[in-house]
Design an enzyme around this catalytic site. Structure first.
Site, PDB file in Angstrom:
ATOM      1  N   SER A   1      -3.347  -0.730   1.048  1.00  0.00           N
ATOM      2  CA  SER A   1      -3.481   0.706   1.273  1.00  0.00           C
ATOM      3  C   SER A   1      -4.603   1.262   0.405  1.00  0.00           C
ATOM      4  O   SER A   1      -4.968   0.682  -0.625  1.00  0.00           O
ATOM      5  CB  SER A   1      -2.171   1.419   0.947  1.00  0.00           C
ATOM      6  OG  SER A   1      -1.949   1.418  -0.459  1.00  0.00           O
ATOM      7  N   THR A   2      -5.150   2.402   0.831  1.00  0.00           N
ATOM      8  CA  THR A   2      -6.171   3.074   0.033  1.00  0.00           C
ATOM      9  C   THR A   2      -5.640   3.392  -1.355  1.00  0.00           C
ATOM     10  O   THR A   2      -6.355   3.271  -2.358  1.00  0.00           O
ATOM     11  CB  THR A   2      -6.613   4.370   0.731  1.00  0.00           C
ATOM     12  OG1 THR A   2      -7.151   4.049   2.015  1.00  0.00           O
ATOM     13  CG2 THR A   2      -7.669   5.102  -0.088  1.00  0.00           C
ATOM     14  N   GLY A   3      -4.370   3.787  -1.425  1.00  0.00           N
ATOM     15  CA  GLY A   3      -3.780   4.137  -2.709  1.00  0.00           C
ATOM     16  C   GLY A   3      -3.795   2.989  -3.695  1.00  0.00           C
ATOM     17  O   GLY A   3      -4.116   3.177  -4.877  1.00  0.00           O
TER      18      GLY A   3
ATOM     19  N   HIS B   1      -0.054  -2.128   6.669  1.00  0.00           N
ATOM     20  CA  HIS B   1       0.076  -2.172   5.215  1.00  0.00           C
ATOM     21  C   HIS B   1       1.460  -2.709   4.855  1.00  0.00           C
ATOM     22  O   HIS B   1       2.370  -2.731   5.676  1.00  0.00           O
ATOM     23  CB  HIS B   1      -0.104  -0.783   4.604  1.00  0.00           C
ATOM     24  CG  HIS B   1      -1.440  -0.165   4.874  1.00  0.00           C
ATOM     25  ND1 HIS B   1      -2.628  -0.836   4.653  1.00  0.00           N
ATOM     26  CD2 HIS B   1      -1.791   1.061   5.335  1.00  0.00           C
ATOM     27  CE1 HIS B   1      -3.643  -0.049   4.965  1.00  0.00           C
ATOM     28  NE2 HIS B   1      -3.158   1.103   5.392  1.00  0.00           N
TER      29      HIS B   1
ATOM     30  N   ASN C   1      -7.790   9.949   1.044  1.00  0.00           N
ATOM     31  CA  ASN C   1      -7.913  10.288   2.463  1.00  0.00           C
ATOM     32  C   ASN C   1      -8.008  11.785   2.768  1.00  0.00           C
ATOM     33  O   ASN C   1      -7.344  12.283   3.686  1.00  0.00           O
ATOM     34  CB  ASN C   1      -6.750   9.664   3.253  1.00  0.00           C
ATOM     35  CG  ASN C   1      -6.750   8.150   3.159  1.00  0.00           C
ATOM     36  OD1 ASN C   1      -7.797   7.531   2.964  1.00  0.00           O
ATOM     37  ND2 ASN C   1      -5.583   7.538   3.269  1.00  0.00           N
TER      38      ASN C   1
ATOM     39  N   ASN D   1      -0.200  10.590  -1.279  1.00  0.00           N
ATOM     40  CA  ASN D   1       0.154  11.704  -0.399  1.00  0.00           C
ATOM     41  C   ASN D   1       1.622  11.708   0.008  1.00  0.00           C
ATOM     42  O   ASN D   1       2.004  12.361   0.977  1.00  0.00           O
ATOM     43  CB  ASN D   1      -0.726  11.668   0.852  1.00  0.00           C
ATOM     44  CG  ASN D   1      -2.190  11.866   0.522  1.00  0.00           C
ATOM     45  OD1 ASN D   1      -2.530  12.591  -0.405  1.00  0.00           O
ATOM     46  ND2 ASN D   1      -3.073  11.210   1.273  1.00  0.00           N
TER      47      ASN D   1
END
EC number: 2.4.3.8
Length: 355
Positions: free
Chosen positions: A273-275, A321, A165, A142
């Site tokens: 991180s989610t990424g 993060h 997200n 993002n």
């Protein structure tokens, strides 16, 4: 007595004299505990100097060359993912990897576990619901670097698009980020912040999900104990209204192993991180991986200021993060040809001249 014997006798006598002169003392219990804490802290957060933002941007500019895929590098990294984390079987909780009665530990908490009972077991698919290997995957972060990038068409050309997200995909953004989605993550914190835990009204949430069409909603329901109930509410909400989306729950063993994998490679943070979780999964599930919006810096490649996200400038909590460390790892994978990182604006076809 031989010379060697006399020397040994003299040495022992000297040691005894030193021991009487400087008797050993035991550290207090509190001091011992403090030493353990300090050693653990240095292991988790070692002291070293990370290049600053300006140095990283300059380094990327200096190292940029025409990118070429390297099947050997991609295959090697895919094999490493398979060996450590087995994404093909453990990416999501399924009836095969999470049978009824099995106890699992939350990957984000040390003290809590849960046992799979009939009510949770029934929510899992039989097996990971993808036709593997996936061919051409796009993982879309993002980052504000996507704004005015014109990468939407390129992203939508991928066979499988993963997003992070629950990002906005309204018409004002589609030129830059595309509209296609096969899988999107949804952290329980987003359900709390945006949709009040689905306790009062579900319509806003259901309406927001329509933009993701027939996609999988990937949720870490069993990472933190506080995230379990919101995640289950998402599942039942979408099921009750007959929505097109399907909820998949992240397997905590998979998330834990991914964290260990990257920690062994120098990423030290409270949590990935989610990424990075998604990119790691893609590298194990897909034959080709391209990533977009993975640029955690306040300026673009030309040095111009950019927002944190392509849709807002809300900054994350500091210290949770390790985004620059993550970027450097992903940049290395780009350089060796294991994945492709898009940092420049994408080329868009020129408009056709009007007659």
């Amino acid at each position: 007595m031989s010379p060697c014997g006399r020397a040994l006798h003299t040495s022992r006598g000297a040691m005894a004299m030193l021991a009487r002169k400087f008797p050993r003392t035991r550290l207090p219990v509190g001091a011992s505990a403090l030493c353990v804490v300090v050693l653990c802290w240095l292991y988790i957060f070692p002291v070293y100097r990370l290049p600053n933002e300006k140095e990283i941007v300059q380094g990327v500019l200096a190292q940029r060359t025409a990118w070429r895929t390297n099947q050997t590098s991609a295959s090697l990294f895919r094999r490493q993912m398979e060996d450590c984390c087995d994404p093909a079987h453990l990416f999501a909780m399924t009836k095969m990897n999470s049978p009824m009665g099995k106890s699992l530990w939350y990957d984000g908490e040390l003290l809590y576990s849960f046992t799979i009972d009939n009510s949770t077991y029934s929510l899992f698919p039989q097996a990971t619901p993808f036709q593997l290997p996936l061919k051409k995957c796009a993982v879309v972060g993002n980052g504000g670097i996507l704004k005015m990038s014109g990468c939407g068409r390129q992203i939508d050309e991928a066979n499988f698009v993963m997003r992070c997200n629950l990002p906005p995909l309204s018409s004002e953004y589609t030129r830059d980020v595309g509209s296609k989605t096969q899988l999107v993550t949804a952290n329980p914190s987003i359900i709390r912040q945006r949709f009040e835990n689905l306790l009062w009204s579900r319509k806003k949430f259901v309406d927001n999900m329509k933009i993701y069409n027939h996609s999988y909603i990937y949720m870490p329901a069993f990472s933190m104990k506080t995230g379990t109930e919101p995640s289950l509410r998402v599942y039942y909400t979408l099921k009750d209204v007959g929505a097109n989306q399907t909820v998949l729950f992240a397997n905590p063993n998979f998330l834990r192993n991914i964290g260990k994998f990257w920690k062994s490679r120098g990423i030290h943070a409270k949590r990935l991180s989610t990424g990075l979780f998604l990119v790691s999964a893609a590298l194990g599930l897909c034959e080709e991986v391209s990533i977009y919006g993975f640029w955690p810096f306040s300026v673009n490649m030309q040095g111009d200021p950019i927002s944190h996200h392509y849709y807002d400038n809300v900054l994350p909590f500091s210290g949770y993060h390790a985004m620059p460390e993550e970027f450097l790892q992903l940049w290395y994978l780009h350089k060796i040809g294991a994945l492709r990182m898009q940092l420049d604006p994408c080329e868009e076809p020129s408009p056709q001249p009007t007659s």
